[in-house]
Every structure is written in C-alpha cells, then in structure tokens.
Design a protein around this motif. Structure first.
Motif, short mmCIF file in Angstrom:
data_model
loop_
_atom_site.label_atom_id
_atom_site.label_comp_id
_atom_site.label_asym_id
_atom_site.label_seq_id
_atom_site.Cartn_x
_atom_site.Cartn_y
_atom_site.Cartn_z
N SER A 197 111.01 2.69 23.54
CA SER A 197 112.28 2.53 24.26
C SER A 197 113.26 3.68 24.00
N GLU A 198 113.18 4.33 22.87
CA GLU A 198 114.10 5.42 22.57
C GLU A 198 113.47 6.80 22.77
N LEU A 199 112.25 6.85 23.28
CA LEU A 199 111.60 8.13 23.54
C LEU A 199 111.98 8.63 24.92
N LYS A 200 112.23 9.92 25.03
CA LYS A 200 112.61 10.52 26.31
C LYS A 200 111.60 11.61 26.68
N ALA A 201 111.14 11.58 27.91
CA ALA A 201 110.19 12.58 28.40
C ALA A 201 110.89 13.93 28.54
N ILE A 202 110.18 15.00 28.32
CA ILE A 202 110.69 16.35 28.53
C ILE A 202 110.49 16.71 30.00
N ASP A 203 111.54 17.19 30.61
CA ASP A 203 111.47 17.67 32.00
C ASP A 203 111.15 19.16 31.94
#
Length: 101
Positions: A90-96
C-alpha cells in the motif's frame, strides 16, 4: 500479459492427489525411495512444510515425469500466491520512467 493462477495448490498436495491417492500400490515411502530422499523429507513436501527445490525438481522429473521446470513453476506459483496475500504494498509507489530525465 501475465497470467495469475487463482489459489494454486501447494505442489505437495498436487503430488498426493495425482500420484499417490488414486493408486493402491503407490505410497509416499515408495516414491521417497525412488527419489532417493528420506521419507521425512518427502512427507514435509507432501504436507506443505517444504517446497520444491531445483534438486527436488530434477528428481521429481525423473521419477514422476514432467520437466524440472514445470515442477519449479508449480512451486513458484504457490509461493507468489502466498506472498501476494501477506506483503503490504500500500505504501509502495511505481517509478514513472517516462518522466525521469
């Protein structure tokens, strides 16, 4: 496209229901002997307390059939299913990568 299996069985369960349960003349001890592993090692696999290692996959391929790769894929599918149930992302964010200079 990635295919995700819904609730895959532990490979030991599959071995039990496919190779032991339907046959009167086949036992876990018999298969363990053919695999050249101790009955306790094989029983841990059957009971879901151990997974299929590459070494075991090669042994299973020779004794039960199928490829070593297919045995490892069964284990990997089960392990990923279990991980997806327990890992909090839930706190992981994908790299754009399109916006990285």
């Amino acid at each position: 496209m990635t295919f995700r299996q819904h609730n895959p069985p532990h490979p030991g369960e599959l071995i039990w229901h496919t190779y032991i349960e339907p046959f009167d003349g086949i036992s876990a001890r018999n298969i363990a002997n053919r695999l050249k592993v101790s009955p306790s090692t094989f029983n841990r696999l059957l009971n879901g307390h151990a997974g299929i290692s590459p070494t075991m996959a090669v042994r299973l391929s020779e004794v039960l059939g199928g490829s070593a790769e297919s045995w490892l894929t069964l284990q990997e599918s089960f392990d990923l299913w279990e991980a997806r149930k327990t890992v909090d992302v839930s706190e992981l964010k994908a790299i754009d990568f399109n916006s990285v200079a």
